[in-house]
Design a protein around this motif. Sequence first.
Motif, PDB file in Angstrom:
ATOM      1  N   TYR A 171       0.835  -1.195   0.000  1.00 41.70           N
ATOM      2  CA  TYR A 171       0.000   0.000   0.000  1.00 41.70           C
ATOM      3  C   TYR A 171       0.869   1.244   0.000  1.00 41.70           C
ATOM      4  N   VAL A 172       0.504   2.180  -0.869  1.00 43.43           N
ATOM      5  CA  VAL A 172       1.238   3.441  -0.991  1.00 43.43           C
ATOM      6  C   VAL A 172       0.252   4.601  -0.840  1.00 43.43           C
ATOM      7  N   LEU A 173       0.773   5.684  -0.333  1.00 44.42           N
ATOM      8  CA  LEU A 173      -0.028   6.885  -0.122  1.00 44.42           C
ATOM      9  C   LEU A 173      -0.268   7.576  -1.459  1.00 44.42           C
ATOM     10  N   THR A 174      -1.521   7.898  -1.731  1.00 43.12           N
ATOM     11  CA  THR A 174      -1.894   8.613  -2.958  1.00 43.12           C
ATOM     12  C   THR A 174      -2.916   9.682  -2.602  1.00 43.12           C
ATOM     13  N   VAL A 175      -2.514  10.600  -1.777  1.00 45.74           N
ATOM     14  CA  VAL A 175      -3.461  11.579  -1.222  1.00 45.74           C
ATOM     15  C   VAL A 175      -3.760  12.752  -2.153  1.00 45.74           C
ATOM     16  N   ARG A 176      -3.144  12.806  -3.299  1.00 47.35           N
ATOM     17  CA  ARG A 176      -3.260  13.987  -4.156  1.00 47.35           C
ATOM     18  C   ARG A 176      -4.708  14.390  -4.428  1.00 47.35           C
ATOM     19  N   GLN A 177      -5.532  13.454  -4.926  1.00 45.83           N
ATOM     20  CA  GLN A 177      -6.904  13.812  -5.296  1.00 45.83           C
ATOM     21  C   GLN A 177      -7.735  14.264  -4.083  1.00 45.83           C
ATOM     22  N   PRO A 178      -7.748  13.508  -2.968  1.00 40.99           N
ATOM     23  CA  PRO A 178      -8.520  13.987  -1.814  1.00 40.99           C
ATOM     24  C   PRO A 178      -8.013  15.330  -1.282  1.00 40.99           C
ATOM     25  N   LEU A 179      -6.694  15.518  -1.258  1.00 42.07           N
ATOM     26  CA  LEU A 179      -6.154  16.781  -0.752  1.00 42.07           C
ATOM     27  C   LEU A 179      -6.524  17.945  -1.672  1.00 42.07           C
ATOM     28  N   GLU A 180      -6.489  17.713  -2.980  1.00 49.32           N
ATOM     29  CA  GLU A 180      -6.881  18.770  -3.918  1.00 49.32           C
ATOM     30  C   GLU A 180      -8.338  19.162  -3.696  1.00 49.32           C
ATOM     31  N   GLN A 181      -9.182  18.174  -3.475  1.00 48.92           N
ATOM     32  CA  GLN A 181     -10.601  18.444  -3.225  1.00 48.92           C
ATOM     33  C   GLN A 181     -10.779  19.265  -1.950  1.00 48.92           C
ATOM     34  N   LEU A 182     -10.046  18.916  -0.887  1.00 47.29           N
ATOM     35  CA  LEU A 182     -10.132  19.664   0.372  1.00 47.29           C
ATOM     36  C   LEU A 182      -9.556  21.066   0.219  1.00 47.29           C
ATOM     37  N   LYS A 183      -8.463  21.209  -0.541  1.00 46.75           N
ATOM     38  CA  LYS A 183      -7.869  22.533  -0.767  1.00 46.75           C
ATOM     39  C   LYS A 183      -8.837  23.443  -1.520  1.00 46.75           C
ATOM     40  N   LEU A 184      -9.542  22.894  -2.508  1.00 46.96           N
ATOM     41  CA  LEU A 184     -10.523  23.692  -3.249  1.00 46.96           C
ATOM     42  C   LEU A 184     -11.637  24.184  -2.338  1.00 46.96           C
ATOM     43  N   LEU A 185     -12.078  23.314  -1.431  1.00 46.14           N
ATOM     44  CA  LEU A 185     -13.107  23.718  -0.463  1.00 46.14           C
ATOM     45  C   LEU A 185     -12.595  24.851   0.418  1.00 46.14           C
ATOM     46  N   ILE A 186     -11.396  24.710   0.948  1.00 48.77           N
ATOM     47  CA  ILE A 186     -10.819  25.737   1.823  1.00 48.77           C
ATOM     48  C   ILE A 186     -10.667  27.059   1.075  1.00 48.77           C
ATOM     49  N   ALA A 187     -10.176  26.981  -0.159  1.00 50.25           N
ATOM     50  CA  ALA A 187     -10.001  28.199  -0.956  1.00 50.25           C
ATOM     51  C   ALA A 187     -11.341  28.884  -1.215  1.00 50.25           C
ATOM     52  N   ALA A 188     -12.378  28.099  -1.497  1.00 52.37           N
ATOM     53  CA  ALA A 188     -13.706  28.675  -1.749  1.00 52.37           C
ATOM     54  C   ALA A 188     -14.258  29.348  -0.499  1.00 52.37           C
ATOM     55  N   VAL A 189     -14.078  28.724   0.653  1.00 53.81           N
ATOM     56  CA  VAL A 189     -14.556  29.310   1.911  1.00 53.81           C
ATOM     57  C   VAL A 189     -13.775  30.585   2.225  1.00 53.81           C
ATOM     58  N   GLU A 190     -12.447  30.549   2.031  1.00 46.83           N
ATOM     59  CA  GLU A 190     -11.626  31.745   2.265  1.00 46.83           C
ATOM     60  C   GLU A 190     -12.053  32.892   1.350  1.00 46.83           C
ATOM     61  N   ALA A 191     -12.286  32.598   0.089  1.00 47.15           N
ATOM     62  CA  ALA A 191     -12.709  33.627  -0.869  1.00 47.15           C
ATOM     63  C   ALA A 191     -14.044  34.235  -0.457  1.00 47.15           C
ATOM     64  N   GLU A 192     -14.949  33.393   0.007  1.00 49.70           N
ATOM     65  CA  GLU A 192     -16.271  33.885   0.436  1.00 49.70           C
ATOM     66  C   GLU A 192     -16.124  34.757   1.678  1.00 49.70           C
ATOM     67  N   CYS A 193     -15.266  34.361   2.606  1.00 51.16           N
ATOM     68  CA  CYS A 193     -15.036  35.167   3.822  1.00 51.16           C
ATOM     69  C   CYS A 193     -14.438  36.519   3.460  1.00 51.16           C
ATOM     70  N   ASN A 194     -13.470  36.540   2.543  1.00 45.45           N
ATOM     71  CA  ASN A 194     -12.840  37.790   2.138  1.00 45.45           C
ATOM     72  C   ASN A 194     -13.825  38.693   1.408  1.00 45.45           C
TER      73      ASN A 194
END
Length: 107
Positions: free
Chosen positions: A81-104
């Motif tokens: 088993y190898v770590l392949t977190v890229r796709q889930p992390l990208e999805q979470l980063k997009l959510l965080i960026a969208a929330v930050e943009a809305e707050c700003n």
Amino acid sequence: MSQQTEHILQQFKECIPLLEVLTDENRQAIIMLLAQHKSGLNVNTISEHINLSRPAVSHHLKVLKQSGFVNSEKKSVENYYVLTVRQPLEQLKLLIAAVEAECNRSQ
């Protein structure tokens, strides 16, 4: 409700399964262990490091694999088993960026 807000709420819904996977301390330990072993580990080695039974480790790996956090590679007769977190992390980063943009935007 604005279209932007509806979009962000949809992103939250899509991230719920990813966030639920990360709430388990054993899965967190498996992720960190695999992060330290880039070439991958088999179930037996993982269970030795985190003091869980082989079936328990297999269960957690299945959950992690289904959510895209890990992948398996067959080497001779064993799965590694190898770590392949890229796709889930990208999805979470997009959510965080969208929330930050809305707050700003609201300030």
